[in-house]
Design a protein around this motif. Sequence first.
Motif, PDB file in Angstrom:
ATOM      1  N   ASN A  84       0.886  -1.162   0.000  1.00 55.14           N
ATOM      2  CA  ASN A  84       0.000   0.000   0.000  1.00 55.14           C
ATOM      3  C   ASN A  84       0.929   1.219   0.000  1.00 55.14           C
ATOM      4  N   THR A  85       1.157   1.771  -1.186  1.00 62.06           N
ATOM      5  CA  THR A  85       2.163   2.828  -1.332  1.00 62.06           C
ATOM      6  C   THR A  85       1.910   3.985  -0.378  1.00 62.06           C
ATOM      7  N   ASN A  86       0.670   4.427  -0.267  1.00 63.04           N
ATOM      8  CA  ASN A  86       0.371   5.561   0.609  1.00 63.04           C
ATOM      9  C   ASN A  86       0.711   5.267   2.067  1.00 63.04           C
ATOM     10  N   GLN A  87       0.451   4.034   2.478  1.00 64.15           N
ATOM     11  CA  GLN A  87       0.765   3.645   3.858  1.00 64.15           C
ATOM     12  C   GLN A  87       2.277   3.668   4.096  1.00 64.15           C
ATOM     13  N   VAL A  88       3.041   3.208   3.104  1.00 60.02           N
ATOM     14  CA  VAL A  88       4.504   3.228   3.195  1.00 60.02           C
ATOM     15  C   VAL A  88       4.996   4.675   3.321  1.00 60.02           C
ATOM     16  N   LEU A  89       4.425   5.556   2.497  1.00 56.84           N
ATOM     17  CA  LEU A  89       4.824   6.979   2.537  1.00 56.84           C
ATOM     18  C   LEU A  89       4.498   7.589   3.895  1.00 56.84           C
ATOM     19  N   GLU A  90       3.328   7.244   4.441  1.00 56.03           N
ATOM     20  CA  GLU A  90       2.929   7.770   5.760  1.00 56.03           C
ATOM     21  C   GLU A  90       3.879   7.293   6.850  1.00 56.03           C
ATOM     22  N   GLU A  91       4.265   6.013   6.773  1.00 53.15           N
ATOM     23  CA  GLU A  91       5.190   5.492   7.791  1.00 53.15           C
ATOM     24  C   GLU A  91       6.535   6.206   7.703  1.00 53.15           C
ATOM     25  N   ILE A  92       7.026   6.425   6.489  1.00 52.04           N
ATOM     26  CA  ILE A  92       8.303   7.132   6.327  1.00 52.04           C
ATOM     27  C   ILE A  92       8.197   8.541   6.923  1.00 52.04           C
ATOM     28  N   LYS A  93       7.098   9.228   6.607  1.00 53.58           N
ATOM     29  CA  LYS A  93       6.924  10.614   7.076  1.00 53.58           C
ATOM     30  C   LYS A  93       6.833  10.686   8.606  1.00 53.58           C
ATOM     31  N   SER A  94       6.310   9.627   9.238  1.00 53.62           N
ATOM     32  CA  SER A  94       6.100   9.684  10.691  1.00 53.62           C
ATOM     33  C   SER A  94       7.219   9.011  11.492  1.00 53.62           C
ATOM     34  N   THR A  95       8.270   8.562  10.811  1.00 61.11           N
ATOM     35  CA  THR A  95       9.366   7.862  11.495  1.00 61.11           C
ATOM     36  C   THR A  95      10.466   8.837  11.914  1.00 61.11           C
ATOM     37  N   ASP A  96      10.989   8.604  13.105  1.00 64.69           N
ATOM     38  CA  ASP A  96      12.152   9.365  13.583  1.00 64.69           C
ATOM     39  C   ASP A  96      13.407   8.665  13.061  1.00 64.69           C
ATOM     40  N   PHE A  97      14.117   9.329  12.153  1.00 66.86           N
ATOM     41  CA  PHE A  97      15.276   8.698  11.513  1.00 66.86           C
ATOM     42  C   PHE A  97      16.603   9.017  12.198  1.00 66.86           C
ATOM     43  N   SER A  98      16.550   9.580  13.398  1.00 64.79           N
ATOM     44  CA  SER A  98      17.825   9.840  14.081  1.00 64.79           C
ATOM     45  C   SER A  98      18.497   8.490  14.370  1.00 64.79           C
ATOM     46  N   GLY A  99      19.757   8.373  13.976  1.00 63.79           N
ATOM     47  CA  GLY A  99      20.491   7.114  14.174  1.00 63.79           C
ATOM     48  C   GLY A  99      20.210   6.055  13.134  1.00 63.79           C
TER      49      GLY A  99
END
Length: 293
Positions: A84-99
Amino acid sequence: MNKKFEGVGIAIVTPFNEDLTIDHQSLIKIVNYNIDNGMDYIVISGTTGESVTISREEKKQIIQTIKQANNNRVPLVLGIGGNNTNQVLEEIKSTDFSGIDAILSVSPYYSKPTQEGVYQHYKAVSNVSPVPIIMYNVPGRTASNMLPQTTLRLAQDFDNIIAVKEAGNNMSQYLWLLKDKPSDFMVISGDDDLALPVTLAGGSGVISVIGQAFPKDFTKMIHLGLERKGDQAYKLHFNLMEITSLIFSENNPSGIKAVLQTMSLCKDKVRLPLVEATDGLKSKIQSFIAQYN
């Protein structure tokens, strides 16, 4: 080329307690065991980490535990993918990528998109990802093969798509990728049994399952491959061939968890629909390890 993803990345398991809650102490033990024995980076929440049966909250806890145990010693790659492309995009946008140094994103499964659909999916991921992307082609699980032309088109069109983890168990497909890839694009083996030949042919190493049980020898093998020392590397390859085959004979990660249990690194518990390795397989694994040590 992004050298931090050259060599051996381990597709780390998610250890469970008897009641199938996450066993964070064993997770720390596995992280330290692998870093102490020389592997190059860790992949969190991939197939081997049973990502499909882990909740969003548990995933955050796993990331936190691994970050703390790692303490910036090796790069971390986070699995974020789906059909589900939109769901993947939402998860990326809401993830803290520090580290977190990159994401590993599987080609869309189940839906069976065309090659253009796969291209558009990764284009959308590329447009929102704040970190480099390693694509992941695993047709045995997705029911859809990302063809070399599609992989190479994406490699050429998007600077933040830096690599593919290719796991089609198809040497010919690897060779087409290696023949035509941009010089700074990495082809990473996702097949433990082909990791050495792919590396010797010009690949950048492997994201490995068996490597987390035998990090010292497996990493040495791949590093020798990167140095084009094929004869020495193949000695290690042949030593590990039997166990590499055994862990995939029923399902992954039940096989590798049986190995890790034998080594007292974690329990062999898995979540349904997966079941533990059979007694027959466990017995073969125990014999191999007793003889290997």
